[in-house]
Structures are given as structure tokens and as C-alpha cells.
Enzyme design. Structure first.
Site, short mmCIF file in Angstrom:
data_model
loop_
_atom_site.label_atom_id
_atom_site.label_comp_id
_atom_site.label_asym_id
_atom_site.label_seq_id
_atom_site.Cartn_x
_atom_site.Cartn_y
_atom_site.Cartn_z
N GLU A 140 0.81 -1.23 0.00
CA GLU A 140 0.00 0.00 0.00
C GLU A 140 0.84 1.27 0.00
O GLU A 140 0.52 2.24 -0.67
CB GLU A 140 -0.97 0.01 1.18
CG GLU A 140 -2.17 -0.92 1.01
CD GLU A 140 -1.82 -2.39 1.18
OE1 GLU A 140 -0.73 -2.70 1.71
OE2 GLU A 140 -2.65 -3.25 0.78
N HIS A 197 -12.55 -4.56 7.32
CA HIS A 197 -13.09 -4.36 5.97
C HIS A 197 -14.29 -3.41 6.01
O HIS A 197 -15.01 -3.29 5.04
CB HIS A 197 -13.54 -5.69 5.36
CG HIS A 197 -12.42 -6.58 4.94
ND1 HIS A 197 -11.54 -7.14 5.83
CD2 HIS A 197 -12.03 -7.01 3.71
CE1 HIS A 197 -10.67 -7.89 5.16
NE2 HIS A 197 -10.94 -7.82 3.88
#
Ligand SMILES: Cc1ncc(C[n+]2csc(CCOP(=O)(O)OP(=O)(O)O)c2C)c(N)n1
Ligand SMILES: [Mg+2]
Lengths: 347, 320
Positions: B60, B129
Site C-alpha cells: 500500500e 473491511h
């Protein structure tokens, strides 16, 4: 499956100023003199910056003393159109690339206008968060590759920087996409007070490249010919589509970490002394003397020219009007938000 | 016009912009052959090729950092971070570089990039999530934060975000991805950043919501003379739209799924108190997620504001 690699290394110019002619890059005498002059200029700049800091005329400053060969030898291998992503100790890289010295002083005195690279130079501002500039070079090289440009990207970082996640993420990506990028690690043996052996159990830092699928090489970072040669080859390879290279310049930080540091707390004087004979300028001078390219008079002339140039830079930096407070808002976004506009108005 | 869900609308925005401008590049994890885990980039690899739709390694910070370098070089990267709960490694790059490079290089280098990421609860996904940490990004200056509330505005806002000269964090509510369909024009159209919209006019109470909470706010407003505002862009904040409404209604209920403490509702409340206090008839109410870690799916529905909780807050406000 077995994987093997060989830790490549390169040194050409020894401490006595003797060059291995079989490895010597072809450099006309004028280029050798130019390298020497850039080294003297950078050292003059560095000394001046340190005394300006002591006098309170600039802020904290990170000296590059001892690393001139690593910085100048590598920077000389790039074209102006290449993209350079330095960390915070690379003043000799900026100087070699043609960045105005007064702007460097302006930056270190706390004025962002000094970090605006002049048109035609793709050199990023100093990067303060260690190692975070590595993915930027990767991205720039992706862009160059996508656009079909011949530009390569280059990233400078220290031995400490190799411990960061961004080193891994950046080099890994560069390997996967076989990008036109050159990674230059100046292993100056220290990250503030933490010694090189505490950054990694790897024997060399250059060998890390092999785990990312490309070549690494450890060069004598105080040998300007070795650095220049290794970087030139890496640049040629990158430009030709051969992918990235990691160059570890094995050198030494002769100075404190920054002007805010006292290195006598954590390293011995003997260690520092042991590096003095390895000085990159000294050995180039000895080499040039043997070739008849150096004498006392030449030395004096180069020193005087450097002093004059640095003094001019200081005068110019100190004669600039202070930045406008509105600049804080002006460059926050392309157009200020309503809030910023109001804050600017109320200022 | 086509009847599209939000995933399709986002896909259409990406496609339009990539067709229009060769500098627009998509990068991220699984954005290529897989078309993204939510399929927002489906078909782009086929149409534009692997140089423009890049499956990156799982990194990321590397994705965000590379996007900074690409943007400075002159491209317009649209990076996908697979879930907002995984954006934290990229935060260093977003805060320390994307947000600052224009300022610290005094305009020499800029960062026209978009980071798209699914956010919020609603699809009963695993841990990390379902996060909504938008306020963190709103606090950081130098970036914009955009949160569409449905297919139509998702497409127009994403096109504007890609054309914007500064970095934009584009938050896509997972609960909206496939649950709603709207008429979405086929060609390109922009919805300007920094502008809220009045979804429903009213005179007695102002409801402020965005993204995945907008529909809950609308549902809760039934039976009240409520004005409902969809922020669409969180920063730059459209203060005028809010004060105009608050001055009319005198009551405010703010809804978000992030925890209350230091949520974006805190900024809205403080701003209203600072600039419209004397028009208020009641305290400002915030209906938010709780000050706890986002729970796993079994408790998700208790955590996220329900229409019922919003309705009770409206009733409270109406008592004044
Ligand atoms: C992410 C981050 N952590 C800590 C610091 C504080 N810091 C500044 S320089 C430095 C050491 C860097 O060592 P190295 O990478 O070897 O570079 P050198 O200073 O030797 O040139 C540290 C810890 C920082 N600037 N950024
Ligand atoms: Mg170091």
C-alpha cells in the site's frame, strides 16, 4: 531450486591516489578537474553551512563531509532531464546537478522557496521522513517508461533507509516492473547513533538487490571513479531497458549527524580518525598530482573560486526579502478552499 | 442513460477518463485481470492494456508512493486501495508527500492523483473491511475527501476528482456498491468538488449525512419537515450550504458511521456553533458509530446508525 548471487564490488582509486588503469572510466583531464572542483566547492559549501548554522543564520543542517565522492561521482552520471529524489544529506548532488547554492541555503534557513527546483531540473525537495522518497523514484520511472521517455529516475538514501518498509516496497516494485531507476545507498556506517550492523544482518546492503531480482554492487564510496563508473553503467542499463540497480556506496559520515547532534556520545574518535586517510578529496588530489593535473597554485585557485561562489550564494540568500505569509495558503492547493480564502483574508 | 449500480458507474467514470486522457493510469492490487475485488476496474485491462492498468505487488505504501512519483512526473494515477482498513501503510505517503509536495516545492511539483477505496460497513465483511476513517483524512490539509452517495454522483464526482489538480481521497461505500441503481448518463459529466447538495427541502430540522448514511437519513426524515443535505465532498467543506440550511431550520442532526469522538461531525458541529449558533433552537445532535472498535458482522447492525436511531435524534431536536 537454488539461487545464487555474487556480491559485486568495485574500487578503482586507492588511498594513495593510485588508479587501477584496467577499470578506470575514460575521463578526459578536464572532466577529472571538474570533478575535483565540484568536490572542493561542495566541501566549501558544507563548511560554510556549518558555520552559518553556528552563527544562527540558518537552521539545523546535515553535513555531507566525507561523502563527496559518493554524491558527485553518482550525480555526474545523470542527465539534467533525469529525475532525482534525494534524502536530506545530498547537497553535493544538488550542486552537481546545477541547483543554485543560494537556494539550498534559503531552504536550510527555513524558506520553502528554496525547495522549488528551477525549471529544467527534475530534482525533488529534500525528503525528511527517511526512506519515503524511494517509491517516488519508482513511480517517476514507471511514468517515464509509460511515456516512452528516455529519462531515468534516481533515488538517494542512507544505510538507515534500507530498514524502512518503503525500501522493500519500492525496490520490489522496481524489480517486478523492470523499471529505469537507480538506487543509491550511501552507507555512511551510521544512522544518527545506530551503527550499520544494527540496521541489517546482511553482510552487504547491496546484496539486498538480488532478493528483488536485480543487480546490486558495493562500491568504495570514497572513490569517485568507482562511484562514477558504477552509476554510469547503472544509468546506461536503466535507459536501455535493463531495469534497476542498487549501488551501495561504502563511505563514512565524518561529521555529526546534523548540527543538532554530538556524535562523540556514541562513536569513538579512533574510528573517525581511521577514516581520515580514506578522504575522497585527498586521494583524488594525489592521483591528479601524479598526472600533473594538480599543484599548490591550482589548489589555491580552486579554493578561491569556490569561496567566492559560496560567499556570493550566502549574500544572495541573505539579501532575499522574506517569504510572504500568504504563500502558506497560495501553495496549499491549486485554488484555495473557501476556508483558506477566508483565513487568508483575515490574516 | 443506463440503469447502473455504483460499481458500474465508477467503472464507467474510469473508462471515460481513460479514453479521454492517456495520462490517466489505474494502479492497485488485483485491478487488472480480476477487475478489482469489487469489480470497479473490470474490463479496463482488456481495453487499455497492462501499461495503463497495473496490478502492483501487495504494497500500500508503495502504491501510494509510486502514485506520488507518477503524478509529479505528469501522469494522473488513480490508485485503488483494496479496503480503507488497509490504507494505513499508505497514510505516510498521503500525508507526508501527496498532501505536501505542491506546498513544499512551492508549486514546482504537484500531485494530481486519486486514491479510491471502499469504506464503511454494510456487507458483513471480515475484520478491518468496514472502517470509516474519513475524518483522519479531512484533518490533513493538502488533500480533498470525496464521498459519493449513489451511482449518479459517484460517476460525476470521480470524473471531477480525476481532473482535479490536487490529491483526492475517494471513498466508496461498500453498502452502496450494488444495493442501488440509478439512471446514469453515458458520456462524461462533472459534479463539482466542494459542493454539497440538498436532497430534500425542509424547514424544521437539517439532517447532514454522506456516502452510505445518506439513504438512512432520508428514510429517517420521513414524517418530518426535514431538510436533508448530502455533503458529497467532506473537504473542502461546503460551509455555505450548511449555514444556509441551519439558519432556516434552527435544528441539526448529523449522521456518520465513524465513531463520535473527533469524527467529521465534530467539525460540522463546531463550525455551526461558530458561525450559526444564534440561529439554533436546539442543541446539535450527532448520530454516529460508537466510540469502540468497529465490531465484526454479528454486531455490525448495532454499531452503524439505524434509521430508528436517527429518527429518535430528530424527535429530540424537535422537543426544543
Ligand atoms: C521515518 C523517520 N524516522 C526517523 C527520522 C529521524 N532521523 C532523521 S535522519 C535519521 C537517520 C538516518 O540514517 P541514514 O538513513 O543512514 O541516513 P544518514 O543520516 O546516515 O545520511 C533518523 C533516525 C526521520 N527523519 N524519519
Ligand atoms: Mg547512514
Amino acid at each position: 531450486m537454488t539461487a545464487s548471487f555474487e556480491v559485486k564490488s568495485l574500487s578503482i582509486l586507492n588511498e594513495k591516489g593510485e588508479a587501477d588503469e584496467t577499470l578506470m572510466p575514460s575521463l578526459p583531464d578536464d572532466d577529472i578537474k571538474r570533478i575535483f572542483e565540484l568536490m572542493v566547492l561542495s566541501r566549501t559549501f558544507d563548511e560554510a553551512a556549518l558555520s552559518l548554522q553556528r552563527e544562527g543564520r540558518i537552521g539545523t543542517y546535515a553535513s555531507m563531509l566525507g561523502q563527496e565522492a559518493s554524491q558527485i561521482g553518482s550525480a555526474l552520471a545523470f542527465e539534467k532531464s533525469d529525475w532525482i529524489f534525494p534524502s536530506f544529506r545530498e547537497m553535493a548532488v544538488y550542486i552537481t546537478m546545477g541547483y543554485p547554492m543560494y537556494m539550498l541555503l534559503q531552504y536550510w534557513s527555513g524558506d520553502e522557496r528554496g525547495a522549488r527546483a528551477p525549471a529544467g531540473l527534475n530534482i525533488f525537495p529534500v525528503c525528511v521522513p527517511v526512506g519515503t522518497q524511494i517509491p517516488h523514484a519508482v513511480g517517476a520511472s514507471m511514468a517515464a517508461k509509460y511515456k516512452g521517455d528516455k529519462a531515468v529516475a534516481c533515488c538517494y538514501f542512507g544505510d538507515g533507509g534500507t530498514s524502512k518498509g518503503d525500501f522493500h516496497e519500492g525496490l520490489n516494485m522496481a524489480g517486478v516492473f523492470k523499471l529505469p531507476v537507480v538506487f543509491i545507498c550511501q552507507n555512511n556506517q551510521w544512522a544518527i547513533s545506530v551503527p550499520r550492523r544494527r540496521q541489517s544482518a546482511s553482510k552487504t546492503l547491496s546484496q539486498k538487490a538480488y532478493s528483488y531480482g536485480f543487480e546490486g554492487i558495493q562500491v568504495d564510496g570514497n572513490d569517485v571513479f568507482a562511484v562514477y563508473k558504477a552509476t554510469s553503467e547503472a544509468v546506461r542499463k536503466a535507459r536501455g531497458g535493463g531495469g534497476p540497480t542498487l549501488i551501495e556506496c561504502f563511505t563514512y559520515r565524518m561529521s555529526d549527524h546534523t548540527t543538532a547532534d554530538d556524535s562523540s556520545k556514541y562513536r569513538s574518535n579512533e574510528e573517525v580518525e581511521s577514516w581520515k586517510p580514506k578522504d575522497p578529496l585527498l586521494r583524488l588530489k594525489l592521483f591528479m598530482e601524479k598526472k600533473g593535473l594538480w599543484n599548490e597554485q591550482y589548489q589555491k585557485g580552486v579554493e578561491e573560486k569556490s569561496k567566492t561562489a559560496v560567499e556570493q550564494a550566502i549574500r544572495k540568500a541573505e539579501s532575499l526579502s522574506p517569504p510572504e505569509p500568504a504563500d502558506m495558503f497560495r501553495y496549499a492547493l491549486k485554488s484555495p478552499t473557501p476556508r483558506q480564502a477566508k483565513e487568508m483574508e483575515d490574516f | 442513460m443506463a440503469n447502473l449500480n455504483m460499481v458500474q458507474a465508477i467503472n464507467s467514470a474510469l473508462r471515460e477518463e481513460m479514453r479521454r486522457d492517456g495520462d490517466v493510469i489505474v494502479i492497485g492490487e488485483d485491478v487488472g485481470a480480476d477487475g478489482g475485488v469489487f469489480r470497479a476496474t473490470e474490463g479496463l485491462l482488456h481495453e487499455f492494456g497492462a501499461e495503463r492498468v497495473m496490478d502492483t505487488p501487495l504494497a500500500e505504501s508503495g502504491i501510494a508512493g509510486a502514485a506520488v512519483g507518477m503524478a509529479a512526473y505528469g501522469l494522473k494515477p488513480v490508485a485503488e486501495i483494496q479496503f480503507m482498513g488497509f490504507i494505513y501503510p499508505a497514510v505516510d505517503q498521503i500525508f507526508s508527500h501527496a498532501a505536501r509536495i505542491r506546498s513544499r516545492s512551492r508549486g514546482r511539483f504537484t500531485c494530481p492523483l486519486v486514491i479510491r477505496t471502499p469504506y464503511g460497513a454494510g456487507i458483513k465483511a471480515p475484520e478491518l473491511h468496514s472502517e470509516s476513517t474519513e475524518a483522519m483524512f479531512c484533518h490533513m490539509q493538502g488533500i480533498k475527501v470525496v464521498v459519493p452517495s449513489g451511482p449518479y454522483n459517484a460517476k460525476g464526482l470521480l470524473i471531477s476528482a480525476i481532473r482535479d489538480p490536487d490529491p483526492v481521497i475517494f471513498l466508496e461505500s461498500t453498502r452502496l456498491y450494488r444495493s442501488v441503481k440509478e439512471e446514469v448518463p453515458e458520456g462524461e459529466y462533472e459534479i463539482p468538488l466542494g459542493q454539497a447538495r440538498i436532497v430534500r427541502e425542509g424547514t424544521e430540522v437539517t439532517l447532514i449525512a454522506w456516502g452510505g448514511m445518506l439513504r438512512k437519513a432520508i428514510e429517517a426524515s420521513e414524517g418530518f419537515d426535514a431538510e436533508v443535505i448530502d455533503m458529497m465532498t467532506l473537504t473542502p467543506i461546503d460551509e455555505e450550504a450548511i449555514y444556509r440550511s441551519v439558519k432556516k431550520t434552527g435544528r441539526v442532526v448529523i449522521v456518520h458511521e465513524a465513531p463520535k469522538t473527533c469524527g467529521f461531525g465534530a467539525e460540522l458541529s463546531a463550525s455551526i456553533a461558530e458561525y450559526a449558533m444564534l440561529h439554533l433552537k436546539s442543541p446539535i445532535f450527532r448520530v454516529t458509530g460508537y466510540d469502540t472498535v468497529m465490531p465484526l458482522p454479528k454486531l455490525e447492525d448495532y454499531y452503524v446508525p439505524s434509521a430508528d436511531r436517527i429518527r429518535r435524534a430528530i424527535e429530540e431536536a424537535m422537543k426544543y
